[in-house]
Design a protein around this motif. Structure first.
Motif, PDB file in Angstrom:
ATOM      1  N   LEU A 291      43.397   3.986  54.559  1.00 16.78           N
ATOM      2  CA  LEU A 291      43.696   2.791  55.348  1.00 16.78           C
ATOM      3  C   LEU A 291      43.039   1.568  54.727  1.00 16.78           C
ATOM      4  N   TYR A 292      41.745   1.688  54.420  1.00 22.97           N
ATOM      5  CA  TYR A 292      41.022   0.539  53.876  1.00 22.97           C
ATOM      6  C   TYR A 292      41.561   0.130  52.506  1.00 22.97           C
ATOM      7  N   LEU A 293      41.950   1.095  51.715  1.00 22.84           N
ATOM      8  CA  LEU A 293      42.533   0.761  50.415  1.00 22.84           C
ATOM      9  C   LEU A 293      43.884   0.061  50.590  1.00 22.84           C
ATOM     10  N   ARG A 294      44.643   0.481  51.585  1.00 22.33           N
ATOM     11  CA  ARG A 294      45.960  -0.136  51.812  1.00 22.33           C
ATOM     12  C   ARG A 294      45.846  -1.594  52.241  1.00 22.33           C
ATOM     13  N   VAL A 295      44.767  -1.954  52.937  1.00 22.10           N
ATOM     14  CA  VAL A 295      44.632  -3.353  53.353  1.00 22.10           C
ATOM     15  C   VAL A 295      43.993  -4.208  52.269  1.00 22.10           C
ATOM     16  N   GLY A 296      43.747  -3.617  51.101  1.00 26.37           N
ATOM     17  CA  GLY A 296      43.262  -4.396  49.969  1.00 26.37           C
ATOM     18  C   GLY A 296      41.779  -4.300  49.685  1.00 26.37           C
ATOM     19  N   MET A 297      41.058  -3.436  50.413  1.00 26.25           N
ATOM     20  CA  MET A 297      39.645  -3.256  50.126  1.00 26.25           C
ATOM     21  C   MET A 297      39.488  -2.398  48.873  1.00 26.25           C
ATOM     22  N   THR A 298      38.375  -2.556  48.193  1.00 19.26           N
ATOM     23  CA  THR A 298      38.086  -1.770  46.999  1.00 19.26           C
ATOM     24  C   THR A 298      36.715  -1.113  47.149  1.00 19.26           C
ATOM     25  N   VAL A 299      36.528   0.011  46.473  1.00 19.67           N
ATOM     26  CA  VAL A 299      35.265   0.741  46.553  1.00 19.67           C
ATOM     27  C   VAL A 299      34.214   0.028  45.722  1.00 19.67           C
ATOM     28  N   ARG A 300      33.115  -0.317  46.372  1.00 17.46           N
ATOM     29  CA  ARG A 300      32.000  -0.963  45.687  1.00 17.46           C
ATOM     30  C   ARG A 300      31.090   0.090  45.056  1.00 17.46           C
ATOM     31  N   HIS A 301      30.711   1.085  45.828  1.00 18.89           N
ATOM     32  CA  HIS A 301      29.947   2.216  45.297  1.00 18.89           C
ATOM     33  C   HIS A 301      29.981   3.351  46.304  1.00 18.89           C
ATOM     34  N   SER A 302      29.451   4.490  45.912  1.00 16.57           N
ATOM     35  CA  SER A 302      29.528   5.685  46.755  1.00 16.57           C
ATOM     36  C   SER A 302      28.167   6.358  46.871  1.00 16.57           C
ATOM     37  N   SER A 303      28.029   7.149  47.916  1.00 11.32           N
ATOM     38  CA  SER A 303      26.853   7.978  48.142  1.00 11.32           C
ATOM     39  C   SER A 303      27.321   9.364  48.552  1.00 11.32           C
ATOM     40  N   THR A 304      26.420  10.320  48.461  1.00 10.87           N
ATOM     41  CA  THR A 304      26.715  11.671  48.919  1.00 10.87           C
ATOM     42  C   THR A 304      25.659  12.105  49.928  1.00 10.87           C
ATOM     43  N   VAL A 305      26.125  12.651  51.043  1.00 15.05           N
ATOM     44  CA  VAL A 305      25.216  13.214  52.036  1.00 15.05           C
ATOM     45  C   VAL A 305      24.888  14.640  51.601  1.00 15.05           C
ATOM     46  N   HIS A 306      23.601  14.912  51.397  1.00 14.55           N
ATOM     47  CA  HIS A 306      23.136  16.230  50.976  1.00 14.55           C
ATOM     48  C   HIS A 306      22.442  16.931  52.133  1.00 14.55           C
ATOM     49  N   ARG A 307      22.548  18.246  52.149  1.00 12.76           N
ATOM     50  CA  ARG A 307      21.930  19.046  53.211  1.00 12.76           C
ATOM     51  C   ARG A 307      21.162  20.210  52.602  1.00 12.76           C
ATOM     52  N   LYS A 308      20.026  20.538  53.226  1.00  5.69           N
ATOM     53  CA  LYS A 308      19.255  21.718  52.838  1.00  5.69           C
ATOM     54  C   LYS A 308      18.963  22.542  54.080  1.00  5.69           C
ATOM     55  N   ARG A 309      19.273  23.830  54.018  1.00  3.82           N
ATOM     56  CA  ARG A 309      18.913  24.741  55.104  1.00  3.82           C
ATOM     57  C   ARG A 309      17.422  25.028  55.014  1.00  3.82           C
ATOM     58  N   LEU A 310      16.750  25.004  56.139  1.00  2.00           N
ATOM     59  CA  LEU A 310      15.302  25.185  56.153  1.00  2.00           C
ATOM     60  C   LEU A 310      14.949  26.542  56.712  1.00  2.00           C
ATOM     61  N   GLY A 311      13.980  27.179  56.063  1.00  2.00           N
ATOM     62  CA  GLY A 311      13.419  28.413  56.609  1.00  2.00           C
ATOM     63  C   GLY A 311      12.385  28.086  57.659  1.00  2.00           C
ATOM     64  N   PRO A 312      11.796  29.105  58.263  1.00  2.00           N
ATOM     65  CA  PRO A 312      10.767  28.871  59.283  1.00  2.00           C
ATOM     66  C   PRO A 312       9.537  28.195  58.692  1.00  2.00           C
ATOM     67  N   ALA A 313       8.825  27.493  59.544  1.00  2.00           N
ATOM     68  CA  ALA A 313       7.585  26.849  59.105  1.00  2.00           C
ATOM     69  C   ALA A 313       6.588  27.892  58.637  1.00  2.00           C
ATOM     70  N   ARG A 314       5.862  27.549  57.589  1.00  2.00           N
ATOM     71  CA  ARG A 314       4.835  28.477  57.084  1.00  2.00           C
ATOM     72  C   ARG A 314       3.659  28.508  58.066  1.00  2.00           C
ATOM     73  N   PRO A 315       3.115  29.676  58.336  1.00  2.00           N
ATOM     74  CA  PRO A 315       1.947  29.724  59.253  1.00  2.00           C
ATOM     75  C   PRO A 315       0.755  29.071  58.587  1.00  2.00           C
TER      76      PRO A 315
END
Length: 317
Positions: A291-315
């Motif tokens: 949609l945004y590209l169709r109205v004439g907007m252009t990509v300035r830059h990009s980011s990636t959302v990263h995820r890490k699964r966490l184990g239990p807290a160390r005692p």
């Protein structure tokens, strides 16, 4: 927090953040943005909204690192998501890795099953650090822009039949009504992809209560007296541009050209204020990039959302 404090280079010291630190954190964030993007794009209100996230306790969920000369060298917060910024003048000394360790430890301590962080794709060192620590990409985010030169902004089209458009009202009962209706519209529209609904107070801190909120540049679309679309705008004169924090259309009124209509209204309003560009963020879960590209907007830059699964807290040892 003392048991989680990371090991830092000689002379650096860490402490939790307070409200008095928002200005320094904002200067740090904008220094990072200028180094990476060539421009600052975060306002103080955005930093304040991050530090006011529901459930975030500054004493345990934020960390500032000061250099030997007393200047702020890095900061981090963690509250389901996390953010780590290191001043360009203090990179290469292990501060980013130390704060990442701290954020993960704090998330585990709070019982989190995962930790999520968004990193600009152009920051290759930060991306490499996350990937080396077991983070995996989730979604892509794009910042788009539209140049507001006089010839670039098309005329605002007539609205679809039965639709009227007016600016957001501010103040009094009318402003309260618009704000509450906009909150419901956005949360309903974003339900399909956002991990949780924001309550009104949290949403307002990121939008209508920010000093940069621009009601005159925030068009709302109505079918009768029902709000069916809206664009929530921020005016950032220090950056020379306008910014659309959120754009939403009610599901039963999509594919009628309402989003394009709202964007054109916002572009024209910012142009009349002398802004040279208008920008916004979207990401791959929304399906709105086309949609945004169709109205004439252009990509300035990009980011990636990263995820890490966490184990239990160390005692404790």
């Amino acid at each position: 927090m003392s048991e989680l404090l990371p090991a830092l280079p000689t002379g650096y010291r860490a402490r939790a953040a307070s409200a008095e630190d928002l200005g320094a954190v904002h200067r740090l964030v904008t220094a990072c943005e200028r180094e990476l993007y060539g421009r600052a794009q975060t306002d103080t209100g955005g930093v304040a909204a991050d530090f006011a996230r529901p459930g975030l306790v500054p004493e345990s969920d934020t960390l500032l690192v000061h250099a030997p000369d007393g200047h702020l060298a890095a900061h981090a917060w963690v509250n389901r998501r996390s953010k780590v910024d290191v001043h360009p003048g203090h990179r290469g000394r292990g501060l980013g890795a130390a704060l990442l360790d701290w954020a993960e430890a704090r998330a585990r301590q709070a019982g989190g099953a995962q930790i999520v962080q968004s990193v600009p794709d152009g920051d290759s060192a930060a991306v490499a650090l996350l990937r080396s620590r077991g983070y995996e990409p989730m979604v892509t985010e794009w910042q788009l822009e539209f140049g507001l030169a006089e010839a670039a902004v098309p005329a605002v089209p007539e609205p679809p039949e039965g639709i009227t458009v007016r600016p957001f009202r501010l103040g009094g009962a009318a402003g309260e009504h618009d704000a509450r209706a906009a909150h419901r519209l956005v949360q309903d529209a974003f339900d399909a992809w956002q991990p949780r609904r924001m309550d009104y107070e949290e949403w307002a801190r990121h939008t209508v209560e920010r000093p940069a909120f621009a009601p005159a540049m925030s068009p709302l679309a109505f079918a009768g007296d029902q709000l069916v679309g809206g664009a929530i705008a921020l005016d950032l004169p220090e950056t020379g541009e306008g910014y659309l924090e959120q754009v939403a259309v009610r599901r039963d009124h999509r594919n009628r050209g309402i989003a394009r209509l709202l964007l054109r209204h916002a572009f024209r309003a910012f142009q009349q204020q002398g802004r040279h560009t208008c920008s916004l963020w979207t990401h791959s879960d929304t399906g709105a990039l086309a949609l945004y590209l169709r109205v004439g907007m252009t990509v300035r830059h990009s980011s990636t959302v990263h995820r890490k699964r966490l184990g239990p807290a160390r005692p404790p040892v």
